[in-house]
Motif scaffolding. Sequence first.
Motif, PDB file in Angstrom:
ATOM      1  N   HIS A  28      48.101  66.537  22.993  1.00 38.77           N
ATOM      2  CA  HIS A  28      47.171  67.623  22.705  1.00 38.77           C
ATOM      3  C   HIS A  28      45.829  67.055  22.258  1.00 38.77           C
ATOM      4  O   HIS A  28      45.772  66.204  21.381  1.00 38.77           O
ATOM      5  N   ASP A  29      44.784  67.552  22.848  1.00 39.82           N
ATOM      6  CA  ASP A  29      43.437  67.117  22.507  1.00 39.82           C
ATOM      7  C   ASP A  29      42.794  68.152  21.585  1.00 39.82           C
ATOM      8  O   ASP A  29      41.854  68.850  21.953  1.00 39.82           O
ATOM      9  N   THR A  30      43.356  68.272  20.385  1.00 41.92           N
ATOM     10  CA  THR A  30      42.876  69.245  19.416  1.00 41.92           C
ATOM     11  C   THR A  30      43.158  68.734  18.018  1.00 41.92           C
ATOM     12  O   THR A  30      44.004  67.856  17.826  1.00 41.92           O
ATOM     13  N   SER A  31      42.461  69.295  17.050  1.00 43.15           N
ATOM     14  CA  SER A  31      42.713  68.904  15.663  1.00 43.15           C
ATOM     15  C   SER A  31      43.906  69.647  15.073  1.00 43.15           C
ATOM     16  O   SER A  31      44.356  69.323  13.975  1.00 43.15           O
ATOM     17  N   PHE A  32      44.438  70.631  15.802  1.00 39.34           N
ATOM     18  CA  PHE A  32      45.599  71.373  15.297  1.00 39.34           C
ATOM     19  C   PHE A  32      46.796  70.425  15.225  1.00 39.34           C
ATOM     20  O   PHE A  32      47.081  69.710  16.179  1.00 39.34           O
ATOM     21  N   PRO A  33      47.520  70.417  14.122  1.00 42.03           N
ATOM     22  CA  PRO A  33      48.623  69.464  13.927  1.00 42.03           C
ATOM     23  C   PRO A  33      49.932  69.872  14.622  1.00 42.03           C
ATOM     24  O   PRO A  33      50.930  70.196  13.988  1.00 42.03           O
ATOM     25  N   ARG A  83      42.893  69.909   5.265  1.00 45.29           N
ATOM     26  CA  ARG A  83      41.920  69.148   6.071  1.00 45.29           C
ATOM     27  C   ARG A  83      41.250  70.054   7.103  1.00 45.29           C
ATOM     28  O   ARG A  83      40.031  69.999   7.291  1.00 45.29           O
ATOM     29  N   LEU A  84      42.036  70.889   7.766  1.00 47.76           N
ATOM     30  CA  LEU A  84      41.458  71.812   8.740  1.00 47.76           C
ATOM     31  C   LEU A  84      40.455  72.756   8.085  1.00 47.76           C
ATOM     32  O   LEU A  84      39.376  73.016   8.628  1.00 47.76           O
ATOM     33  N   GLY A  88      36.121  73.052   8.513  1.00 49.01           N
ATOM     34  CA  GLY A  88      35.555  74.297   9.017  1.00 49.01           C
ATOM     35  C   GLY A  88      36.398  74.978  10.085  1.00 49.01           C
ATOM     36  O   GLY A  88      35.979  75.961  10.673  1.00 49.01           O
ATOM     37  N   ALA A  89      37.575  74.460  10.334  1.00 49.88           N
ATOM     38  CA  ALA A  89      38.482  75.051  11.332  1.00 49.88           C
ATOM     39  C   ALA A  89      39.377  76.068  10.626  1.00 49.88           C
ATOM     40  O   ALA A  89      40.591  75.889  10.520  1.00 49.88           O
ATOM     41  N   ASN A  96      47.957  77.431  11.220  1.00 51.65           N
ATOM     42  CA  ASN A  96      48.934  76.404  10.887  1.00 51.65           C
ATOM     43  C   ASN A  96      49.827  76.851   9.731  1.00 51.65           C
ATOM     44  O   ASN A  96      51.047  76.696   9.788  1.00 51.65           O
ATOM     45  N   ALA A  97      49.233  77.417   8.694  1.00 60.84           N
ATOM     46  CA  ALA A  97      50.010  77.871   7.542  1.00 60.84           C
ATOM     47  C   ALA A  97      50.976  78.991   7.933  1.00 60.84           C
ATOM     48  O   ALA A  97      52.167  78.937   7.611  1.00 60.84           O
TER      49      ALA A  97
END
Length: 119
Positions: A28-33, A83-84, A88-89, A96-97
């Motif tokens: 995945h090319d995203t900051s989402f974990p 961190r997200l 600013g995400a 995520n939560a």
Amino acid sequence: MTLLLIVLGAALGAPLRYLADRAVQARHDTSFPWGTLTVNIAGSALLGFLTALPLGDGVMALAGTGFCGALTTYSTFGYETVRLMEEGARFHSVANAVASVVAGLGAAYCGMAIAQTIA
């Protein structure tokens, strides 16, 4: 003896969590974990499954407390959520939560239901 079983389970669960997390996140090319979310859901399902079976204390120490405890990671989930938010995400942070809690509980319930069906 119980402590040794927990340590053994954790010695297996922690490296598996790291490897699975990295393998999923690399896709995945995203900051989402996605990796952490995946291992937490899988671990919740497995723990739900195990708790619904008539297992002895030793098996639960090894597989439930040790393995599932090390496979899942609340601290990483918390860190990545914060961190997200700091980056600013906000949508990803809240998603995520919510997804972690709802999917984790749902996976645990499904694991229990599967175990009750086959036991």
